[in-house]
Design a protein around this motif. Structure first.
Motif, mmCIF file in Angstrom:
data_model
loop_
_atom_site.group_PDB
_atom_site.id
_atom_site.type_symbol
_atom_site.label_atom_id
_atom_site.label_comp_id
_atom_site.label_asym_id
_atom_site.label_seq_id
_atom_site.Cartn_x
_atom_site.Cartn_y
_atom_site.Cartn_z
ATOM 1 N N ALA A 202 0.945 -1.165 0.072
ATOM 2 C CA ALA A 202 -0.056 0.142 0.056
ATOM 3 C C ALA A 202 0.830 1.238 -0.148
ATOM 4 N N ALA A 203 1.858 1.280 0.840
ATOM 5 C CA ALA A 203 2.724 2.332 0.818
ATOM 6 C C ALA A 203 3.520 2.707 -0.299
ATOM 7 N N ALA A 204 3.936 1.685 -1.098
ATOM 8 C CA ALA A 204 4.672 1.546 -2.269
ATOM 9 C C ALA A 204 3.671 2.344 -3.381
ATOM 10 N N ALA A 205 2.521 1.582 -3.381
ATOM 11 C CA ALA A 205 1.404 2.157 -4.539
ATOM 12 C C ALA A 205 1.529 3.787 -4.285
ATOM 13 N N ALA A 206 0.887 4.043 -2.724
ATOM 14 C CA ALA A 206 0.966 5.661 -2.647
ATOM 15 C C ALA A 206 1.818 6.400 -3.105
ATOM 16 N N ALA A 207 3.216 6.010 -3.038
ATOM 17 C CA ALA A 207 4.371 6.656 -3.445
ATOM 18 C C ALA A 207 4.230 6.733 -4.936
ATOM 19 N N GLU A 208 3.921 5.779 -5.412
ATOM 20 C CA GLU A 208 4.083 5.840 -7.110
ATOM 21 C C GLU A 208 2.831 6.428 -7.692
ATOM 22 N N LEU A 209 1.750 6.306 -7.053
ATOM 23 C CA LEU A 209 0.501 7.094 -7.688
ATOM 24 C C LEU A 209 0.161 8.442 -7.296
ATOM 25 N N GLY A 210 0.695 8.776 -6.098
ATOM 26 C CA GLY A 210 0.638 10.349 -5.859
ATOM 27 C C GLY A 210 -0.704 10.567 -5.049
ATOM 28 N N GLY A 211 -1.032 11.870 -5.246
ATOM 29 C CA GLY A 211 -2.067 12.376 -4.276
ATOM 30 C C GLY A 211 -3.308 12.121 -4.847
ATOM 31 N N ALA A 212 -3.621 11.325 -6.077
ATOM 32 C CA ALA A 212 -5.056 10.916 -6.475
ATOM 33 C C ALA A 212 -5.350 9.586 -5.490
ATOM 34 N N PHE A 213 -4.248 8.940 -5.008
ATOM 35 C CA PHE A 213 -4.468 7.574 -4.592
ATOM 36 C C PHE A 213 -4.413 7.776 -3.109
ATOM 37 N N HIS A 214 -5.474 7.003 -2.631
ATOM 38 C CA HIS A 214 -5.549 7.023 -1.078
ATOM 39 C C HIS A 214 -5.892 5.520 -0.327
ATOM 40 N N PRO A 215 -4.664 4.878 0.025
ATOM 41 C CA PRO A 215 -4.887 3.421 0.782
ATOM 42 C C PRO A 215 -5.608 3.807 2.013
ATOM 43 N N LEU A 216 -6.262 2.854 2.112
ATOM 44 C CA LEU A 216 -7.171 2.555 3.357
ATOM 45 C C LEU A 216 -7.120 1.210 3.898
#
Length: 254
Positions: free
Chosen positions: A48-62
């Motif tokens: 989740a953290a890696a995806a958030a770093a990759e995808l930026g502000g439009a991506f919100h892992p929960l």
């Protein structure tokens, strides 16, 4: 659960299991199409953290266990308050706990059904009222499995759960029409880390044995599943609801 940050631009999509594998490819595609994405995950915080770093502000892992109906209701209220009503809901999260039927425990049965089938119910039940009341058309895509149609050994829990997802899709398509279209996307053999491990696809002989059963002569990609998602949520499928779309290279022709 992580704290949610408000966003104003772009339509919202909620994707369960949206931080790795097929779900991550779907999240990427939705962001590419201009959506903001709340991606639900249960255990893999690193992904989740890696995806958030990759995808930026439009991506919100929960972080959320979708098998817990109370937790889903609470999280949905938070998402609606912070992000607004989703235009798209993708029920992708699922688990396998394979055992021969006579060796399968009640807990193993329940955990798979609670996640794969009840989790889909919980999320639809939590978000559909707001989607129905939003005044705009929406789309729900439930991710099924070929084993929801064709059984296999050692997977009574998984096969039953995915067969249930297919029927739930049809029931929701009837009851949520005409405002929300509901369809079932069924991937076949798709190149993910989980699939490689499960079917030993890093062994050339094992891979070749799998590929011989696929008329297209190869294993599918997560991007090809995302292509199907893009179709199912887009205007090209505007007259399509209550259907199953099988993306499997022709391996199973039903």
């Amino acid at each position: 659960m992580t704290e949610l940050a408000s966003e104003s631009a772009g339509a919202l999509a909620v994707v369960s299991g949206g931080t790795r594998g097929i779900g991550l490819a779907m999240s990427r595609r939705l962001i590419k199409l201009g959506h903001r994405v709340v991606a639900l995950y249960h255990v893999d915080a690193t992904a989740a953290a890696a995806a958030a770093a990759e995808l930026g502000g439009a991506f919100h892992p929960l972080r959320l266990d979708i098998a817990d109906g109370g937790a889903v209701a609470t999280a949905a209220a938070e998402v609606l308050a912070a992000h607004g009503t989703p235009a798209v809901l993708v029920n992708n999260a699922g688990i396998n706990i394979d055992r021969p039927f006579l060796q399968m425990s009640v807990e193993q049965w329940r955990r798979v059904l609670d996640t794969n089938l009840s989790g889909t119910f919980h999320l639809c039940h939590a978000f559909a009222p707001a989607m129905m009341a939003s005044g705009r058309d929406g789309a729900i895509v439930n991710v099924g499995a070929t084993t929801g149609i064709r059984p296999r050994r050692d997977g009574a829990n998984y096969c039953a759960s995915k067969a249930g997802v297919l029927q739930l899709t049809k029931c929701l398509a009837l009851e949520l029409a005409p405002r929300i279209r509901v369809n079932c996307l069924i991937p076949g053999m798709t190149e993910t880390a989980e699939l490689v491990t499960r079917f030993r696809l890093d062994d050339p002989a094992a891979r070749a044995a799998v590929v011989t059963e696929i008329p297209r002569g190869r294993i599918g990609t997560t991007e090809e599943v995302a292509d199907a998602l893009e179709f199912l949520i887009g205007p090209a499928s505007g007259y399509l609801t209550g259907q199953k779309l099988i993306v499997d290279g022709g391996q199973f022709m039903w």
